[in-house]
Design a protein around this motif. Structure first.
Motif, PDB file in Angstrom:
ATOM      1  N   ALA A 163      -3.053   1.035  -3.446  1.00  0.00           N
ATOM      2  CA  ALA A 163      -3.885   2.049  -4.250  1.00  0.00           C
ATOM      3  C   ALA A 163      -5.692   1.919  -3.785  1.00  0.00           C
ATOM      4  O   ALA A 163      -6.079   2.743  -2.812  1.00  0.00           O
ATOM      5  N   VAL A 164      -5.978   0.371  -3.733  1.00  0.00           N
ATOM      6  CA  VAL A 164      -6.819  -0.256  -3.175  1.00  0.00           C
ATOM      7  C   VAL A 164      -7.661   0.109  -1.817  1.00  0.00           C
ATOM      8  O   VAL A 164      -8.256   0.923  -1.835  1.00  0.00           O
ATOM      9  N   GLY A 165      -5.919  -0.143  -1.416  1.00  0.00           N
ATOM     10  CA  GLY A 165      -6.754  -0.216   0.019  1.00  0.00           C
ATOM     11  C   GLY A 165      -6.028   1.230   0.814  1.00  0.00           C
ATOM     12  O   GLY A 165      -7.279   1.249   2.096  1.00  0.00           O
ATOM     13  N   ILE A 166      -6.098   2.041  -0.480  1.00  0.00           N
ATOM     14  CA  ILE A 166      -5.927   3.248   0.595  1.00  0.00           C
ATOM     15  C   ILE A 166      -7.621   3.956   0.402  1.00  0.00           C
ATOM     16  O   ILE A 166      -8.005   4.958   1.474  1.00  0.00           O
ATOM     17  N   SER A 206       7.783   2.352  -0.304  1.00  0.00           N
ATOM     18  CA  SER A 206       8.544   0.918  -0.563  1.00  0.00           C
ATOM     19  C   SER A 206       8.528   1.263  -1.966  1.00  0.00           C
ATOM     20  O   SER A 206       9.707   0.935  -2.729  1.00  0.00           O
ATOM     21  N   ILE A 207       7.320   1.274  -2.426  1.00  0.00           N
ATOM     22  CA  ILE A 207       7.246   0.700  -4.220  1.00  0.00           C
ATOM     23  C   ILE A 207       7.571   1.980  -4.496  1.00  0.00           C
ATOM     24  O   ILE A 207       7.689   2.122  -5.945  1.00  0.00           O
ATOM     25  N   MET A 258      -0.572  10.968  -6.998  1.00  0.00           N
ATOM     26  CA  MET A 258      -2.054  10.013  -7.241  1.00  0.00           C
ATOM     27  C   MET A 258      -2.298   9.386  -5.626  1.00  0.00           C
ATOM     28  O   MET A 258      -3.707   9.304  -5.652  1.00  0.00           O
ATOM     29  N   SER A 259      -1.776   7.843  -5.504  1.00  0.00           N
ATOM     30  CA  SER A 259      -2.306   7.080  -4.751  1.00  0.00           C
ATOM     31  C   SER A 259      -2.515   7.344  -3.183  1.00  0.00           C
ATOM     32  O   SER A 259      -3.865   7.728  -2.672  1.00  0.00           O
ATOM     33  N   THR A 260      -1.933   8.748  -2.809  1.00  0.00           N
ATOM     34  CA  THR A 260      -1.985   9.338  -1.229  1.00  0.00           C
ATOM     35  C   THR A 260      -3.313  10.183  -1.249  1.00  0.00           C
ATOM     36  O   THR A 260      -3.126  11.129   0.054  1.00  0.00           O
ATOM     37  N   SER A 261      -3.532  11.024  -2.354  1.00  0.00           N
ATOM     38  CA  SER A 261      -4.363  11.472  -2.340  1.00  0.00           C
ATOM     39  C   SER A 261      -6.255  11.187  -2.504  1.00  0.00           C
ATOM     40  O   SER A 261      -7.015  11.998  -2.095  1.00  0.00           O
ATOM     41  N   ALA A 284      -5.175   3.160  11.167  1.00  0.00           N
ATOM     42  CA  ALA A 284      -3.872   2.829  11.713  1.00  0.00           C
ATOM     43  C   ALA A 284      -3.567   2.175  10.205  1.00  0.00           C
ATOM     44  O   ALA A 284      -2.281   2.165   9.347  1.00  0.00           O
ATOM     45  N   GLY A 285      -4.416   1.743   9.250  1.00  0.00           N
ATOM     46  CA  GLY A 285      -4.732   0.115   7.665  1.00  0.00           C
ATOM     47  C   GLY A 285      -3.962   1.936   6.788  1.00  0.00           C
ATOM     48  O   GLY A 285      -3.225   1.579   6.008  1.00  0.00           O
ATOM     49  N   VAL A 286      -4.644   2.896   6.869  1.00  0.00           N
ATOM     50  CA  VAL A 286      -3.880   4.416   5.916  1.00  0.00           C
ATOM     51  C   VAL A 286      -1.638   4.720   6.357  1.00  0.00           C
ATOM     52  O   VAL A 286      -1.655   4.140   5.068  1.00  0.00           O
ATOM     53  N   ILE A 287      -1.787   4.354   7.983  1.00  0.00           N
ATOM     54  CA  ILE A 287      -0.195   4.390   8.122  1.00  0.00           C
ATOM     55  C   ILE A 287       0.211   3.158   7.002  1.00  0.00           C
ATOM     56  O   ILE A 287       1.481   3.573   6.512  1.00  0.00           O
ATOM     57  N   LEU A 288      -0.332   2.128   7.310  1.00  0.00           N
ATOM     58  CA  LEU A 288       0.742   1.129   7.056  1.00  0.00           C
ATOM     59  C   LEU A 288       0.748   1.119   5.629  1.00  0.00           C
ATOM     60  O   LEU A 288       1.560   0.751   5.250  1.00  0.00           O
ATOM     61  N   LEU A 289      -0.252   1.453   5.337  1.00  0.00           N
ATOM     62  CA  LEU A 289      -0.240   1.639   4.027  1.00  0.00           C
ATOM     63  C   LEU A 289       0.994   2.598   3.532  1.00  0.00           C
ATOM     64  O   LEU A 289       1.454   2.270   2.009  1.00  0.00           O
ATOM     65  N   GLY A 290       0.875   3.687   2.968  1.00  0.00           N
ATOM     66  CA  GLY A 290       1.530   4.478   3.469  1.00  0.00           C
ATOM     67  C   GLY A 290       2.977   4.664   3.429  1.00  0.00           C
ATOM     68  O   GLY A 290       3.731   4.769   2.369  1.00  0.00           O
TER      69      GLY A 290
END
Length: 278
Positions: A10-13, A202-203, A225-228, A191-197
């Motif tokens: 979540a912090v990464g996104i 999986s989480i 919540m996280s993807t928003s 790219a970071g958003v895609i990989l973290l998504g």
């Protein structure tokens, strides 16, 4: 351990969303396209990439369509709640009282699309097998309505966006930032958003198994919540700049894009039974 993963993701996104907004603003200045166009079209689309990445991976790899649909619909609810948060952050007055009437169209289109989604869930098994190229008839309708509505919104906002939002947006000087750096950071952030998504999907699946809660509940609550989070960062930044219509447009535009993602999930499912499985 899984909760630590969730927090880190979540912090990464959130961080990736911040850099998307910042360097999207740099690109707007460097290219001359304007902050209004970049914010309403490019940023709104890119901040929805977590839903796209997590949903496609949930459907294709995890075989969890309810997790994907729950994340999308929960994100729409979370985005609307974000308007209330923006209202609290906007101290001079009520945020919606200072928004333009053009948002009625995007809000109404969102109601229509979400109504069709609800209908699709109710009669999903009846839609199984109706469609073409692995996508159901309902998904095709959603794509067509989104295209028509998007064209109508663009037509109404073309002049107003150029005149109003550009005046509201804070004029920043990015002369010290090279165009090459701006493009590079923006692409890396995307790219970071895609990989973290993908990681987030999986989480969410493991959270569902660990807590004993349904996939749709986990999708609605945690993934939504996280993807928003990128929308939160972009909208609150716009509020601080005083760009009310940019913030509201980002929220409503993200909701429209989120509903469109259900058609993408249907196509990714490849068996023309996405709606029947909800």
């Amino acid at each position: 351990m899984i909760w630590i993963e969730f927090i880190l993701c979540a912090v990464g996104i959130t961080t990736a969303g911040y850099y998307l907004s910042k360097y999207g603003d740099v690109i707007a200045e460097k290219t001359g396209l304007g902050r209004a166009w970049i914010g309403a079209i490019l940023i709104a689309g890119v901040t929805s990439l977590p839903e796209l990445a997590s949903g496609v991976s949930a459907v294709v790899w995890l075989d969890a369509p309810n997790l994907a649909a729950g994340a999308v619909l929960g994100s729409c609810l979370f985005n609307l709640m974000l308007i209330a948060v923006m209202d609290l952050a906007y101290q001079p007055g009520r945020v919606l009282a200072n928004a333009q009437d053009v948002h009625i169209l995007s809000g109404g289109l969102g109601v229509l699309l979400l109504g069709l989604v609800a209908m699709g869930v109710l009669i999903g098994p009846g839609l199984n097998g109706f469609g073409a190229l692995g996508i159901s008839f309902l998904s095709i309708v959603l794509v067509v309505l989104y295209a028509i509505g998007g064209k109508m919104i663009a037509g109404l906002e073309k002049e107003r966006v150029a005149q109003v939002l550009e005046q509201e947006a804070k004029q920043l000087d990015y002369a010290h930032v090279s165009a090459r750096k701006a493009y590079a950071v923006f692409i890396l952030s995307s790219a970071g958003v895609i990989l973290l998504g993908i990681w987030l999907a999986s989480i969410g699946d493991r959270l569902s198994a660990a807590t004993g809660l349904s996939s749709s509940f986990v999708g609605n609550l945690f993934l939504a919540m996280s993807t928003s989070l990128p929308e939160i960062a972009a909208s609150l930044a716009a509020i601080r700049l005083g760009a009310i219509d940019l913030a509201i447009g980002n929220v409503l535009g993200s909701n429209l894009f989120n509903v469109l993602l259900l058609a993408v999930y249907d196509l990714a499912d490849g068996r023309a039974n996405f709606w029947a499985s909800l």
